[in-house]
Design a protein around this motif. Sequence first.
Motif, PDB file in Angstrom:
ATOM      1  N   CYS A 593       0.710  -1.253   0.211  1.00 38.64           N
ATOM      2  CA  CYS A 593       0.003  -0.007   0.052  1.00 38.64           C
ATOM      3  C   CYS A 593       0.924   1.291  -0.075  1.00 38.64           C
ATOM      4  CB  CYS A 593      -0.904   0.093   1.155  1.00 38.64           C
ATOM      5  SG  CYS A 593      -2.190  -1.285   0.964  1.00 38.64           S
ATOM      6  N   LEU A 594       1.964   1.214   0.677  1.00 33.69           N
ATOM      7  CA  LEU A 594       2.842   2.235   0.651  1.00 33.69           C
ATOM      8  C   LEU A 594       3.537   2.619  -0.639  1.00 33.69           C
ATOM      9  CD1 LEU A 594       5.345   3.577   3.515  1.00 33.69           C
ATOM     10  CD2 LEU A 594       6.209   3.269   1.323  1.00 33.69           C
ATOM     11  N   LYS A 595       3.776   1.519  -1.442  1.00 31.25           N
ATOM     12  CA  LYS A 595       4.399   1.904  -2.571  1.00 31.25           C
ATOM     13  C   LYS A 595       3.342   2.304  -3.795  1.00 31.25           C
ATOM     14  CE  LYS A 595       8.483   0.352  -2.084  1.00 31.25           C
ATOM     15  NZ  LYS A 595       8.924  -1.002  -2.515  1.00 31.25           N
ATOM     16  N   SER A 596       2.087   1.874  -3.377  1.00 32.07           N
ATOM     17  CA  SER A 596       1.153   2.364  -4.236  1.00 32.07           C
ATOM     18  C   SER A 596       0.811   4.070  -4.190  1.00 32.07           C
ATOM     19  CB  SER A 596      -0.035   1.718  -4.213  1.00 32.07           C
ATOM     20  OG  SER A 596      -0.786   1.878  -2.721  1.00 32.07           O
ATOM     21  N   VAL A 597       0.993   4.231  -2.863  1.00 32.52           N
ATOM     22  CA  VAL A 597       0.621   5.746  -2.228  1.00 32.52           C
ATOM     23  C   VAL A 597       1.952   6.606  -2.643  1.00 32.52           C
ATOM     24  CG1 VAL A 597       0.295   7.309  -0.394  1.00 32.52           C
ATOM     25  CG2 VAL A 597      -0.710   5.135  -0.531  1.00 32.52           C
ATOM     26  N   PHE A 598       3.309   6.261  -2.467  1.00 33.29           N
ATOM     27  CA  PHE A 598       4.588   6.725  -2.626  1.00 33.29           C
ATOM     28  C   PHE A 598       5.342   6.071  -3.396  1.00 33.29           C
ATOM     29  CE2 PHE A 598       2.951   8.109   1.490  1.00 33.29           C
ATOM     30  CZ  PHE A 598       2.705   9.384   1.373  1.00 33.29           C
ATOM     31  N   PRO A 599       5.193   6.007  -4.781  1.00 35.62           N
ATOM     32  CA  PRO A 599       5.848   5.182  -5.852  1.00 35.62           C
ATOM     33  C   PRO A 599       7.335   5.555  -5.759  1.00 35.62           C
ATOM     34  CG  PRO A 599       3.897   6.159  -6.816  1.00 35.62           C
ATOM     35  CD  PRO A 599       4.187   6.859  -5.727  1.00 35.62           C
ATOM     36  N   SER A 600       7.780   6.644  -5.454  1.00 33.97           N
ATOM     37  CA  SER A 600       9.203   7.088  -5.348  1.00 33.97           C
ATOM     38  C   SER A 600      10.062   6.567  -4.293  1.00 33.97           C
ATOM     39  CB  SER A 600       9.463   8.549  -5.692  1.00 33.97           C
ATOM     40  OG  SER A 600       8.807   9.353  -4.624  1.00 33.97           O
TER      41      SER A 600
END
Length: 682
Positions: A593-600
């Motif tokens: 979920c964190l990768k989907s919100v903050f891809p960078s």
Amino acid sequence: MREMAKELSKDPLTYERDKRAFLEELKQFHASRRTPFSQFPSIGGNEIDLYLLYNKVTTLGGWNKVSDHHHWSELLHFFHLPKACGNATEALKYIYIRYLNLYEKVHFLNEDPADQDNDYEGRQSKAPTLAEQVPMVYRKDQHAIADNLRLFTGLPMDFAKHSEYDKLSLSLLSGLPNEIDFALNVCVLLSNEGKHVLKLGHCARLLQLLLAHAGVFCDGDASLIDVYRGWRSLTDRQFLTFWYDTVKDEEFRDLIPTLFNYKKYRTRDEDTDEELFSVARRLGMSDLEGQRVEQVVVILRNLSFEETNIPVMAASTTCLKFLLLCAHCSWSSLRQMSLDTLANVAHHAELDVLDVGNVQLLFRTVAQCISSPDKFEVIRGMEILAHLCVQNVNEEAIVGSVEQWVFRSICLMLTVHDIMLIVYTLELLYQLSELGDATCTSIATVHRSVEILANLVTVEAQAFGPEALVGMKVVEFIPPQVQPTPAPSSSSASSQQWSVPQSAAPPQQRPLPHPAPAAPRAAPTTGASHMATGLQPHPAMAPQSFARRWLQANFEVDSGGSYPKVDMYTEYLGAAGKLGRAAILNSTKFSDCLKSVFPSTSLKKVDLIGSGGTAHHYDGLRCKRGAPSHAKSSSCTPQPATLATRAPPAGSISALVSGAAATALLSQPVTQANMKGELTQP
């Protein structure tokens, strides 16, 4: 080829050359008369040599003389046709008419080709002959009769229901070794999880056929024991001997079908000779019967994980007999897989419809497992008994069959320093207590059982040591707490009051009593509690959606910043617990979920000053609300794991093995493949 060349008194090379030239000429002949063919005919899978057939018929004088003198049957042995082919003579005639009759008239009888063409065109308008109407292959549609004709002639309208597994069941019923091996391999593939998984309810006899190939048969007229005698002569596999050699308990030997006098068959003294001379059965890859039985057990175990197959297996007395035999077999893998299968189907078993003798043997098996020194058998025995308690119709059988010493053995498991055994024991005691006064009295009668249960309320999991946590992991969990009701405002007509929903009980399990919430108190202003106030409770929000909104509300992109992975996940657990959310993501799904919100963002290792260790940080993130730095956020450190049913104080995060978590563990079988699964909230 050599034999056919010998029939025409030619060497193989000359025969092959003449045959090739003849077939090319024959193809051109039919192509010129608009009757071409691309494949050569065959009977029973054997290709017919048209060159040899033409020479043999013309040697006897041609079509008319061979037909008048009935010499067609004499030509069959030249083509090595199978004896089972009953219409081989008619098929040979049909092939000659189709491919060679017209060619014979032109090249052997020297008739005018023009007359043959006119005769061919004249035959197009005539009705086909009887020989031409007979199909050369089986067509199912030729037996189809219209409904109006059935009603007019009084034929029945009730048709047999065809199943998608009819061919599979016919292969198992054939008794042919290759057919059976192929069919069982197909069943193994179809028993695995997927959209094409085998469904026993679609073919009523499929389960009985599988069990019959392991030497276990149903009772009554539908028994396949007479068919087994024919199978035994074809496969030379003695499954009944296998059961007698591997099952030593005489009571369970009564489940084996009696086809011969076993005492006469076994002329030696089992106890003396097998130990003295090592003449016992060799179990392993060389045991063909054992490998076949293991194959059937693998199929049933895989199918027992499918909800559609569980009722069919639970209602089959033959399946219960087979699993009981395997559970008392000297082959260890058969015992393990049979106990797995019994545990999977037990919650659908209704003991009142089963044979009384089989029910008594089932409870004896459960009692032996619970008193076994093997941890696997103890867990499986308690799981089977707990699942049997789910059905209310089993109450009378359980109360009358479970003896007091079994209750004593169950309660003694609470004193073992093993968290997994304690969780399974508590679940079993809870299910037994649901049956009524009789089982509750039996539990309370055990010496100091109530005192042990009371002491477990305050026992910490870490007090047992690391060896007690083998095969499982205690994770952090905060039960939902009731939010304080805000005081009514004089300016508003009505006040909004939030309510926290209770988590739904897992399917096929009785709901466990939820721990009583602690009295609400003011929480200290820490990073976890500060972020928990950023979102309003939303009972219908999915866990992934809640995690994304929480991340967006509390963190932002910062190219020079970083945030500890452990602290972020701990703060997320605290926020979810304060809002009464029972469905919590594990660390892996939270990272997704964190990768989907903050891809960078990316994960990096940071050296810890002073300790010499390393920690994982999310690079490129910072806290929006200025939460305390991770080096000083002591309130986010997990507290020691406790095995308790009371709620932890507000603002703290305790590791609990709760009733809901125990139910989540018991919903899956404990095998070597999933012994390392986490104990999580469903």
